[in-house]
Scaffold this motif. Structure first.
Motif, PDB file in Angstrom:
ATOM      1  N   GLU A  78       0.849  -1.189   0.000  1.00  0.00           N
ATOM      2  CA  GLU A  78       0.000   0.000   0.000  1.00  0.00           C
ATOM      3  C   GLU A  78       0.885   1.239   0.000  1.00  0.00           C
ATOM      4  N   LYS A  79       0.566   2.173  -0.881  1.00  0.00           N
ATOM      5  CA  LYS A  79       1.335   3.413  -0.957  1.00  0.00           C
ATOM      6  C   LYS A  79       0.391   4.610  -0.981  1.00  0.00           C
ATOM      7  N   ARG A  80       0.839   5.690  -0.324  1.00  0.00           N
ATOM      8  CA  ARG A  80       0.073   6.931  -0.309  1.00  0.00           C
ATOM      9  C   ARG A  80       0.964   8.047  -0.820  1.00  0.00           C
ATOM     10  N   ILE A  81       0.481   8.778  -1.818  1.00  0.00           N
ATOM     11  CA  ILE A  81       1.266   9.835  -2.441  1.00  0.00           C
ATOM     12  C   ILE A  81       0.685  11.201  -2.058  1.00  0.00           C
ATOM     13  N   THR A  82       1.559  12.117  -1.655  1.00  0.00           N
ATOM     14  CA  THR A  82       1.139  13.470  -1.295  1.00  0.00           C
ATOM     15  C   THR A  82       1.851  14.531  -2.135  1.00  0.00           C
ATOM     16  N   SER A  83       2.467  14.134  -3.221  1.00  0.00           N
ATOM     17  CA  SER A  83       3.229  15.051  -4.057  1.00  0.00           C
ATOM     18  C   SER A  83       2.318  16.106  -4.692  1.00  0.00           C
ATOM     19  N   THR A 139      -1.853  -4.626  -4.836  1.00  0.00           N
ATOM     20  CA  THR A 139      -1.194  -3.334  -4.728  1.00  0.00           C
ATOM     21  C   THR A 139      -2.242  -2.240  -4.668  1.00  0.00           C
ATOM     22  N   GLU A 140      -2.069  -1.315  -3.729  1.00  0.00           N
ATOM     23  CA  GLU A 140      -2.991  -0.183  -3.613  1.00  0.00           C
ATOM     24  C   GLU A 140      -2.200   1.120  -3.638  1.00  0.00           C
ATOM     25  N   LEU A 141      -2.645   2.056  -4.472  1.00  0.00           N
ATOM     26  CA  LEU A 141      -2.021   3.366  -4.573  1.00  0.00           C
ATOM     27  C   LEU A 141      -3.063   4.428  -4.240  1.00  0.00           C
ATOM     28  N   ASP A 142      -2.813   5.209  -3.185  1.00  0.00           N
ATOM     29  CA  ASP A 142      -3.746   6.238  -2.730  1.00  0.00           C
ATOM     30  C   ASP A 142      -3.261   7.599  -3.228  1.00  0.00           C
ATOM     31  N   LEU A 143      -4.031   8.208  -4.121  1.00  0.00           N
ATOM     32  CA  LEU A 143      -3.668   9.496  -4.707  1.00  0.00           C
ATOM     33  C   LEU A 143      -4.608  10.618  -4.264  1.00  0.00           C
TER      34      LEU A 143
END
Length: 210
Positions: A113-118, A133-137
């Protein structure tokens, strides 16, 4: 599929012999693979190439240009190609990554699991093999649109969580798998594409949620 069904029906009912035409059914799947390459503008390579390779081998056997034993010995080539595609994706993500503007995730027999704050998110590369796979945008912003996320789901699942107002374009090539934007439709969705999701799903799924 409709065409193949019609040919089979003509053969089974005895209305017209179509056995010779049915020998060329694998060529239809070769065309489907080629269409997948062109439709994705050659961004999706692994899935269509695998389909073309399998269907092409099937066609050679059907036309007696090769035997099953002669074709089967080359099946490890697909494993090698799959491994090379994973390495290429990871290498690309490392070259392009600056902070969290470009991200990558690889899950095999497990979950990531990934969280992006860019504030300047540009894209990512997600792979799930017998895993998820999980991507949090939801906290990310895109400076130059559209951002692009490439996915590969084989006997696994990839989930991308995005803000509700984002306009997401799905361009995933599924083979015995699925790809869908599961968010409810909203009247206020703008026409500009924020995110493009490309890739390949086999015996797995790719979903976009909010």
């Amino acid at each position: 599929m409709i065409l193949v069904g019609i040919l089979l029906l003509l053969e089974t009912t005895g209305l017209s012999p179509t056995r010779n035409i049915l020998l060329y059914v694998p060529s239809l799947f070769v065309l489907v693979g080629g269409w997948g390459l062109v439709r994705s503008r050659f961004r999706n390579v692994v899935g269509p190439i695998v389909l073309i390779g399998v269907a092409g081998a099937w066609q050679l056997v059907a036309l007696d240009y090769a035997t099953v034993d002669q074709v089967v010995v080359f099946w490890p080539v697909f494993v090698i190609a799959f491994g090379l595609s994973i390495i290429a994706g990871q290498f690309q993500s490392r070259v392009r990554a600056t902070d969290d503007t470009f991200t990558s995730a690889f899950a095999a027999f497990g979950g990531v699991e990934k969280r992006i704050t860019s504030r300047t998110f540009t894209g990512g590369d997600l792979t799930a093999v017998f895993g998820g796979t999980e991507l949090d945008l939801r906290d990310a912003e895109i400076d130059t649109k559209p951002a692009r996320v490439t996915v590969l789901a084989v006997f696994g699942g990839v989930e991308i969580v995005v803000p509700r107002e984002w306009n997401v374009q799905m361009d995933v090539f599924p083979v015995l798998g699925g790809a869908a934007d599961d968010r409810p439709r909203r009247e206020g969705t703008h026409e500009e594409v924020d995110l493009v999701v490309t890739g390949f799903a086999a015996f797995g799924g790719v979903s976009v949620t909010d």
